[in-house]
Design an enzyme around this catalytic site. Structure first.
Site, PDB file in Angstrom:
ATOM      1  N   TYR A 241       0.868  -1.182   0.000  1.00 19.70           N
ATOM      2  CA  TYR A 241       0.000   0.000   0.000  1.00 19.70           C
ATOM      3  C   TYR A 241       0.901   1.227   0.000  1.00 19.70           C
ATOM      4  O   TYR A 241       1.528   1.554   1.010  1.00 19.70           O
ATOM      5  CB  TYR A 241      -0.877  -0.070   1.256  1.00 19.70           C
ATOM      6  CG  TYR A 241      -1.874   1.042   1.493  1.00 19.70           C
ATOM      7  CD1 TYR A 241      -2.049   2.091   0.595  1.00 19.70           C
ATOM      8  CD2 TYR A 241      -2.682   1.038   2.627  1.00 19.70           C
ATOM      9  CE1 TYR A 241      -2.974   3.087   0.833  1.00 19.70           C
ATOM     10  CE2 TYR A 241      -3.609   2.035   2.878  1.00 19.70           C
ATOM     11  CZ  TYR A 241      -3.748   3.054   1.975  1.00 19.70           C
ATOM     12  OH  TYR A 241      -4.662   4.056   2.227  1.00 19.70           O
TER      13      TYR A 241
ATOM     14  N   LYS B  78      -1.584  -1.300  -3.925  1.00 18.62           N
ATOM     15  CA  LYS B  78      -2.549  -0.221  -4.022  1.00 18.62           C
ATOM     16  C   LYS B  78      -1.784   1.081  -3.938  1.00 18.62           C
ATOM     17  O   LYS B  78      -1.050   1.325  -2.976  1.00 18.62           O
ATOM     18  CB  LYS B  78      -3.550  -0.296  -2.870  1.00 18.62           C
ATOM     19  CG  LYS B  78      -4.559   0.845  -2.910  1.00 18.62           C
ATOM     20  CD  LYS B  78      -5.162   1.173  -1.566  1.00 18.62           C
ATOM     21  CE  LYS B  78      -5.905   2.495  -1.653  1.00 18.62           C
ATOM     22  NZ  LYS B  78      -6.363   2.943  -0.335  1.00 18.62           N
TER      23      LYS B  78
END
Lengths: 304, 304, 304, 304
Positions: free
Chosen positions: B134, B162
């Site tokens: 992330y 992400k």
């Protein structure tokens, strides 16, 4: 109000790099106290607080207070992104017999100054030990601005600020605005403790006093005595530590690795360090040992 | 590999701003699932994860998995500064029936890329659910560089990334380098989901789908169908939400406050928000309600 | 309003790394125009404008306009910290026959948004050519905020904005707010030109079009035609240039050095670069030549 | 090697906010010299150098040297993004009779340390006056790292460094590493001049000495004499100026506006300021006048 040198204690760890090394902790605390420091600060940035599990943090609070046994004040870092966890740590600290708690701003989201102000006021309302603000913008992204500090100082439970910004213009402004007021101003970086105490600061939270507590205590005394010959020879060693132990390798973590490496070289604790960091390799450790040895010899000459 | 719209769920809180609102959570999850999203992501930045106590986080993991009951995949944020706490959350997630875990870099100390690489590899070794990286440099200070991502993608347990950097040059480079490889690339900001999916991204983790799940799902479908007339009218509403709900007030927290305010305006949950943040005052809430109403009317027209 | 691909021209220099290489400039401009680009932008960041003496800048303005001879629009960068020098460059540009001027914020002091607004309004009042705003926060430290752009767009002489922030959330917001308005929105990084044009942008100011103008022009056309098979194969080459020519070595200057190295590999100009930068060493140049050759072969295949 | 207080002179401007106010310049220089400062530094950050046209900068160099007429050393800022323009300014400075030149890193592109090193070495080779490095990372984005400074100090023409980073840990490290070496270390912010001189610095480049030269000179003398009673009362006024003149309004430019406002309140020059800045409005000027008056009264009491 505390004046003097406070040791931001490193956290001795076992070889799993996660669990508290209780024997090392005892040895380290005795070493620090024997050097005459004026306070112990556990679970700060030097203590790798945020990288430790809560289990380990709580164990460290309870054991440290037990070992210190009221010989010197104990300050506990309760910095957290969750206010509930901070309050829990503060409550454990109180029960364990700690003197005060210390909190940097929550450090995931960037805060506005009004949000920061409300946060600290709220926190101070909910902890029963006195609270020190902890300015550490390089890590928390949010600076505790001068005006915010002024407003927060009105809370009866907020009794001081530790500034680790390395920006002594900021610190001078605080010293000026809090002159003759009952608000404790401590500086983080050991390189500037002497100069800020000369200008009105209350003392320093100096990582190097894990290794050489007497050096920093003597420098503090010389500073108060305005003994510049002495300041000069002691500050020289402080800067040797700064430039030859904390600056090896190319990451920001070299300060922590150097500190634990230095303590290992002195035979006090192991170099074990919590993730995401790793101990120095043998290449750097060789340098650490050589430099620590030289510094130790010089320091012994000065202190005898 | 997941494709499509994943909702980074806000965490419904009771009026103490600390405890999980279980009824709100059920209502919100049903609302989100009914909109057809492809996955649910709890305890992300939108979920205020770092501001919640561990007790609340664990409760949310268990309850959410129970409510979802395998209807859609559940992703759990395990971002923490302590690797032990991350591993603990991952283990609870697995037991609760979650699909995968998501971790941003530890966010107190600034890390070097080698430190970051070793950290993630170590973490991936110790969690048994698949792990998504992330990237969130505005909050964590450490960017997951392209080369680091490439090396980490070789770990069998690391299956995607992400990116919430808002830097689509970075994202394009990832899309290029991972072309035809089994590595999932999701983008954070909803404003750029359509454009990145057009260029090869796998989907978006879009906060706005808490309020209007169908809007984002329909935009994703239109994007895959290259239906630009449809993309245009749906993207228009996405941008209305971005500029009229998330940007009120002057702090970075306006995104979170706007989101919870919007959900309250829709009658789904309360505006309660964890410290250090505070809900919008009535002045801003009035605007939120007005704007949400207009957006809802327009959206209904488009979707019918 | 201009739509399409504008080349931010590199500045060809003689081997003293200071003086304009006039022969190289002619060769380069003809190469660029032959590729079908829609405009030429001299003295931008890619043009090393701030690193050149005023004498060289002025010579480049006059000579470029002469060489182009109205075949395509010429945009001139007048970015400066002194408004007087910017106005002087604008006046020379007008006399030389340029189409418009482009100015990034003054870049020594950090500005407040009100100061920025007043500065641009004042500048627009004093230049007689149309003015494009140039957002480049990584270099100027000051972002041109959305609200500031909205207010500045009311000046009759301010006709557009070039965004080189790489933040396409910011760019999407501008596209949304200026929809159906006569305000030109161009994006800097070539990696995201296609995706932003798909969502409503007017085009790209793409450095790579110094080397391969046709590639970027064809990608722009394919993008307008929504020909995704074609977009895919062209974007692939854009990303090959991005990852294999601009990212060699470890400094931010690798973009500039790669660009000039690539142009040298193509036999168009020399690698000479103004201080404080230095051309690639042979080690990197070998890689540049190899990669350029491969890209050229692939591009020829696609374009024939 | 220079020791003591150097005044970074503001640039007096006519009401067009662009042209040199020659009468004001004379008045200001006489005022500064009469205060006993040890040097004059023109065209620094306080002098708005980058915001002035070259015509104005050159006029200021020539006129200032003429007015000073060798009574005190004159330092000239030649900071520029174009090395050719810097060399030109250095050559004009030499001809005009200046003592040394001062250069901050080029400030548009962010530089690597090797690029910075080569740049300064190259520059030092090409200017015939001695060169001071000028560390100003908040404005130039590039810090002059300790190692870079050490290597640059080997150039015979590079004789010192002025540090305006406000980071006195950095400054202490320089003092330590250059101890007993012939390399001049001056600090920018006046708030920390006394403390850094106590620890080994050579002096300060203090903006406030435009308004009250005697205050800073007396503080420097008291500091050298280790007269802490005197230091205390003088530093108090330095901090009053810092907190009550430089911090009005909400922009970074309040320092410059406060300084020029203060000088206007003292009747020495006008408040005119070059774009992109604007003079204080009457609201702030009222406060400036009141505060300056109080400071003046207190200072007169101390100095008599």
């Amino acid at each position: 109000m505390i004046n003097g040198i406070i040791t931001p204690m490193v956290t001795p760890l076992l070889s799993d790099n996660l669990s508290l090394d209780l024997i090392g902790t005892k040895k380290l605390i005795e070493h620090i106290i024997s050097g005459g420091v004026h306070g112990l600060f556990i679970l700060g940035t030097t203590g790798e607080a945020t990288n430790l599990s809560y289990k380990t943090r709580i164990e460290l609070i309870i054991e440290s207070c037990k070992i210190v046994n009221n010989r010197i004040p104990v300050f506990v870092g309760i910095t957290d992104t969750s206010i509930e966890e901070s309050i829990k740590l503060a409550s454990i600290s109180k029960e364990a017999g700690a003197t005060a708690v210390v909190a940097a701003p929550p450090y995931y989201y960037r805060l506005g100054q009004i949000e920061l102000y409300k946060y600290y006021w709220n926190l101070a309302d909910q902890v029963s030990l006195p609270l020190y603000l902890y300015n550490m913008p390089s890590h928390t992204k949010t600076n505790i601005d001068i005006d915010t500090t002024l407003k927060l100082s009105e809370h009866p439970n907020i009794i001081g600020l530790k500034d680790s910004s390395a920006n002594t213009v900021y610190f001078q402004k605080l010293c000026h605005l809090f002159k003759n007021k009952d608000f404790c101003l401590l500086v983080g970086p050991e390189e500037v403790t002497s100069e800020t105490v000369l200008m009105g600061g209350n003392g320093g939270v100096n990582g190097g006093s894990n290794m050489f507590p007497k050096l920093y205590v003597e420098l503090y005394k010389a500073t108060n005595a305005k003994d510049f010959k002495r300041i000069d020879e002691l500050q020289h060693l402080v800067m040797e530590i700064s430039t030859k132990i904390y600056s090896l390798g190319s990451f920001g973590s070299s300060y922590l690795k150097g500190m634990k490496g230095g303590l290992a070289a002195l035979g006090i604790i192991e170099t074990n360090i919590a993730p995401p960091f790793h101990s120095f390799e043998e290449k750097e450790m060789k340098l650490v040992r050589e430099n620590i040895e030289k510094i130790k010899v010089e320091l012994d000459k000065i202190l005898k």
